[in-house]
Design a protein around this motif. Structure first.
Motif, PDB file in Angstrom:
ATOM      1  N   HIS A 131      -5.452  -4.023  -5.577  1.00  0.00           N
ATOM      2  CA  HIS A 131      -5.635  -4.917  -6.720  1.00  0.00           C
ATOM      3  C   HIS A 131      -4.621  -4.623  -7.825  1.00  0.00           C
ATOM      4  CE1 HIS A 131      -9.145  -6.969  -5.204  1.00  0.00           C
ATOM      5  NE2 HIS A 131      -9.685  -5.805  -4.889  1.00  0.00           N
ATOM      6  N   LEU A 132      -4.272  -3.367  -8.002  1.00  0.00           N
ATOM      7  CA  LEU A 132      -3.266  -3.009  -9.002  1.00  0.00           C
ATOM      8  C   LEU A 132      -1.927  -3.644  -8.649  1.00  0.00           C
ATOM      9  CD1 LEU A 132      -2.380  -1.312 -11.489  1.00  0.00           C
ATOM     10  CD2 LEU A 132      -1.764   0.479  -9.859  1.00  0.00           C
ATOM     11  N   LEU A 133      -1.535  -3.543  -7.381  1.00  0.00           N
ATOM     12  CA  LEU A 133      -0.243  -4.112  -6.967  1.00  0.00           C
ATOM     13  C   LEU A 133      -0.236  -5.633  -7.099  1.00  0.00           C
ATOM     14  CD1 LEU A 133       0.578  -1.863  -3.883  1.00  0.00           C
ATOM     15  CD2 LEU A 133       1.745  -1.892  -6.093  1.00  0.00           C
ATOM     16  N   THR A 134      -1.332  -6.288  -6.726  1.00  0.00           N
ATOM     17  CA  THR A 134      -1.355  -7.747  -6.864  1.00  0.00           C
ATOM     18  C   THR A 134      -1.349  -8.157  -8.331  1.00  0.00           C
ATOM     19  OG1 THR A 134      -3.767  -7.768  -6.595  1.00  0.00           O
ATOM     20  CG2 THR A 134      -2.441  -8.215  -4.638  1.00  0.00           C
ATOM     21  N   SER A 135      -1.968  -7.369  -9.199  1.00  0.00           N
ATOM     22  CA  SER A 135      -1.939  -7.693 -10.630  1.00  0.00           C
ATOM     23  C   SER A 135      -0.560  -7.452 -11.231  1.00  0.00           C
ATOM     24  CB  SER A 135      -2.998  -6.891 -11.389  1.00  0.00           C
ATOM     25  OG  SER A 135      -2.654  -5.522 -11.445  1.00  0.00           O
ATOM     26  N   MET A 136       0.276  -6.653 -10.561  1.00  0.00           N
ATOM     27  CA  MET A 136       1.648  -6.416 -11.015  1.00  0.00           C
ATOM     28  C   MET A 136       2.612  -7.466 -10.470  1.00  0.00           C
ATOM     29  SD  MET A 136       1.919  -2.326 -10.581  1.00  0.00           S
ATOM     30  CE  MET A 136       2.652  -1.628 -12.038  1.00  0.00           C
ATOM     31  N   GLY A 137       2.089  -8.448  -9.739  1.00  0.00           N
ATOM     32  CA  GLY A 137       2.918  -9.538  -9.257  1.00  0.00           C
ATOM     33  C   GLY A 137       3.378  -9.419  -7.825  1.00  0.00           C
ATOM     34  N   PHE A 138       2.853  -8.458  -7.085  1.00  0.00           N
ATOM     35  CA  PHE A 138       3.223  -8.309  -5.680  1.00  0.00           C
ATOM     36  C   PHE A 138       2.414  -9.286  -4.837  1.00  0.00           C
ATOM     37  CE2 PHE A 138       4.703  -4.333  -7.371  1.00  0.00           C
ATOM     38  CZ  PHE A 138       5.796  -3.998  -6.583  1.00  0.00           C
ATOM     39  N   ASN A 139       3.028  -9.789  -3.778  1.00  0.00           N
ATOM     40  CA  ASN A 139       2.351 -10.644  -2.807  1.00  0.00           C
ATOM     41  C   ASN A 139       1.946  -9.783  -1.625  1.00  0.00           C
ATOM     42  OD1 ASN A 139       2.770 -13.118  -4.215  1.00  0.00           O
ATOM     43  ND2 ASN A 139       4.911 -13.026  -3.571  1.00  0.00           N
ATOM     44  N   GLU A 140       0.713  -9.966  -1.174  1.00  0.00           N
ATOM     45  CA  GLU A 140       0.179  -9.162  -0.080  1.00  0.00           C
ATOM     46  C   GLU A 140       0.175  -9.951   1.220  1.00  0.00           C
ATOM     47  OE1 GLU A 140      -3.787  -6.511   0.914  1.00  0.00           O
ATOM     48  OE2 GLU A 140      -3.917  -8.110  -0.565  1.00  0.00           O
ATOM     49  N   ARG A 141       0.593  -9.281   2.299  1.00  0.00           N
ATOM     50  CA  ARG A 141       0.505  -9.838   3.648  1.00  0.00           C
ATOM     51  C   ARG A 141      -0.178  -8.792   4.523  1.00  0.00           C
ATOM     52  NH1 ARG A 141       5.724 -10.170   6.682  1.00  0.00           N
ATOM     53  NH2 ARG A 141       4.786  -8.916   8.292  1.00  0.00           N
ATOM     54  N   ILE A 142      -1.158  -9.210   5.279  1.00  0.00           N
ATOM     55  CA  ILE A 142      -1.926  -8.267   6.099  1.00  0.00           C
ATOM     56  C   ILE A 142      -1.636  -8.525   7.569  1.00  0.00           C
ATOM     57  CG2 ILE A 142      -4.235  -7.452   6.700  1.00  0.00           C
ATOM     58  CD1 ILE A 142      -5.143  -8.518   3.948  1.00  0.00           C
ATOM     59  N   ARG A 143      -1.272  -7.464   8.273  1.00  0.00           N
ATOM     60  CA  ARG A 143      -1.070  -7.527   9.728  1.00  0.00           C
ATOM     61  C   ARG A 143      -1.795  -6.336  10.324  1.00  0.00           C
ATOM     62  NH1 ARG A 143       4.206 -10.372  11.688  1.00  0.00           N
ATOM     63  NH2 ARG A 143       2.680 -10.776  13.298  1.00  0.00           N
ATOM     64  N   GLY A 144      -2.944  -6.588  10.883  1.00  0.00           N
ATOM     65  CA  GLY A 144      -3.749  -5.499  11.427  1.00  0.00           C
ATOM     66  C   GLY A 144      -4.242  -4.602  10.307  1.00  0.00           C
ATOM     67  N   SER A 145      -3.923  -3.316  10.405  1.00  0.00           N
ATOM     68  CA  SER A 145      -4.353  -2.372   9.374  1.00  0.00           C
ATOM     69  C   SER A 145      -3.298  -2.187   8.288  1.00  0.00           C
ATOM     70  CB  SER A 145      -4.668  -1.015  10.011  1.00  0.00           C
ATOM     71  OG  SER A 145      -3.488  -0.458  10.559  1.00  0.00           O
ATOM     72  N   HIS A 146      -2.176  -2.880   8.403  1.00  0.00           N
ATOM     73  CA  HIS A 146      -1.079  -2.740   7.446  1.00  0.00           C
ATOM     74  C   HIS A 146      -1.165  -3.811   6.365  1.00  0.00           C
ATOM     75  CE1 HIS A 146       1.279   0.214   9.804  1.00  0.00           C
ATOM     76  NE2 HIS A 146       0.617  -0.345  10.809  1.00  0.00           N
ATOM     77  N   HIS A 147      -1.143  -3.374   5.130  1.00  0.00           N
ATOM     78  CA  HIS A 147      -1.121  -4.271   3.978  1.00  0.00           C
ATOM     79  C   HIS A 147       0.267  -4.126   3.358  1.00  0.00           C
ATOM     80  CE1 HIS A 147      -5.548  -5.005   3.723  1.00  0.00           C
ATOM     81  NE2 HIS A 147      -5.510  -3.962   4.526  1.00  0.00           N
ATOM     82  N   MET A 148       1.090  -5.160   3.492  1.00  0.00           N
ATOM     83  CA  MET A 148       2.470  -5.105   3.027  1.00  0.00           C
ATOM     84  C   MET A 148       2.608  -5.902   1.741  1.00  0.00           C
ATOM     85  SD  MET A 148       4.145  -5.410   6.752  1.00  0.00           S
ATOM     86  CE  MET A 148       2.698  -6.171   7.443  1.00  0.00           C
ATOM     87  N   PHE A 149       3.301  -5.316   0.784  1.00  0.00           N
ATOM     88  CA  PHE A 149       3.468  -5.923  -0.526  1.00  0.00           C
ATOM     89  C   PHE A 149       4.947  -6.131  -0.810  1.00  0.00           C
ATOM     90  CE2 PHE A 149      -0.563  -3.829  -0.539  1.00  0.00           C
ATOM     91  CZ  PHE A 149      -1.394  -4.678  -1.256  1.00  0.00           C
ATOM     92  N   ARG A 150       5.276  -7.332  -1.283  1.00  0.00           N
ATOM     93  CA  ARG A 150       6.648  -7.691  -1.659  1.00  0.00           C
ATOM     94  C   ARG A 150       6.608  -8.339  -3.030  1.00  0.00           C
ATOM     95  NH1 ARG A 150      10.849  -7.556   2.314  1.00  0.00           N
ATOM     96  NH2 ARG A 150      11.978  -7.658   0.368  1.00  0.00           N
ATOM     97  N   ARG A 151       7.709  -8.207  -3.733  1.00  0.00           N
ATOM     98  CA  ARG A 151       7.846  -8.854  -5.036  1.00  0.00           C
ATOM     99  C   ARG A 151       9.300  -9.226  -5.225  1.00  0.00           C
ATOM    100  NH1 ARG A 151       6.249  -6.344 -10.952  1.00  0.00           N
ATOM    101  NH2 ARG A 151       7.632  -7.717 -12.109  1.00  0.00           N
ATOM    102  N   ALA A 152       9.540 -10.396  -5.805  1.00  0.00           N
ATOM    103  CA  ALA A 152      10.909 -10.845  -6.060  1.00  0.00           C
ATOM    104  C   ALA A 152      11.602  -9.852  -6.981  1.00  0.00           C
ATOM    105  CB  ALA A 152      10.890 -12.233  -6.698  1.00  0.00           C
ATOM    106  N   GLY A 153      12.839  -9.519  -6.648  1.00  0.00           N
ATOM    107  CA  GLY A 153      13.622  -8.599  -7.454  1.00  0.00           C
ATOM    108  C   GLY A 153      13.454  -7.139  -7.075  1.00  0.00           C
ATOM    109  N   ILE A 154      12.568  -6.858  -6.131  1.00  0.00           N
ATOM    110  CA  ILE A 154      12.340  -5.482  -5.685  1.00  0.00           C
ATOM    111  C   ILE A 154      12.701  -5.401  -4.211  1.00  0.00           C
ATOM    112  CG2 ILE A 154      10.597  -3.695  -5.309  1.00  0.00           C
ATOM    113  CD1 ILE A 154       9.267  -4.620  -7.846  1.00  0.00           C
ATOM    114  N   VAL A 155      13.638  -4.522  -3.902  1.00  0.00           N
ATOM    115  CA  VAL A 155      14.159  -4.407  -2.544  1.00  0.00           C
ATOM    116  C   VAL A 155      13.143  -3.765  -1.602  1.00  0.00           C
ATOM    117  CG1 VAL A 155      15.995  -3.392  -1.138  1.00  0.00           C
ATOM    118  CG2 VAL A 155      16.497  -4.247  -3.434  1.00  0.00           C
ATOM    119  N   GLU A 156      12.450  -2.734  -2.076  1.00  0.00           N
ATOM    120  CA  GLU A 156      11.535  -1.982  -1.233  1.00  0.00           C
ATOM    121  C   GLU A 156      10.292  -2.795  -0.877  1.00  0.00           C
ATOM    122  OE1 GLU A 156      12.766  -0.905  -4.066  1.00  0.00           O
ATOM    123  OE2 GLU A 156      13.756   1.003  -3.730  1.00  0.00           O
ATOM    124  N   LYS A 157       9.831  -2.603   0.355  1.00  0.00           N
ATOM    125  CA  LYS A 157       8.541  -3.136   0.787  1.00  0.00           C
ATOM    126  C   LYS A 157       7.540  -2.000   0.644  1.00  0.00           C
ATOM    127  CE  LYS A 157      10.314  -4.730   4.746  1.00  0.00           C
ATOM    128  NZ  LYS A 157      10.348  -5.221   6.110  1.00  0.00           N
TER     129      LYS A 157
END
Length: 84
Positions: A27-53
């Protein structure tokens, strides 16, 4: 100070990485503007302007320690912590 401000302070302080609740970190990451994608047990977060996943996985009800460290590194690198 809100719940997520306290969590952000806890993460940035780095003294209790093993005690960060998984759902609160999500919830902290999504409130910081990250988009969440879930694949199995992995929750991946991306945000525009940030290179790291950011990839999170559960360890019981907590987030894995090394992944909390990675989140802290991204927050510090891109100065996402605000004024805390």
């Amino acid at each position: 100070m809100s719940k997520y401000d306290k969590l952000l302070f806890q993460i940035l302080r780095g003294t209790s990485d093993a005690n960060v609740p998984f759902n609160d970190l999500r919830h902290l990451l999504t409130s910081m503007g990250f988009n969440e994608r879930i694949r199995g047990s992995h929750h991946m977060f991306r945000r525009a302007g940030i290179v790291e996943k950011i990839n999170l996985q559960r360890e019981g009800s907590k987030a894995k320690v090394y992944q909390v460290r990675q989140v802290r590194a991204v927050i510090l690198k891109y100065k996402l912590g605000g004024e805390i």
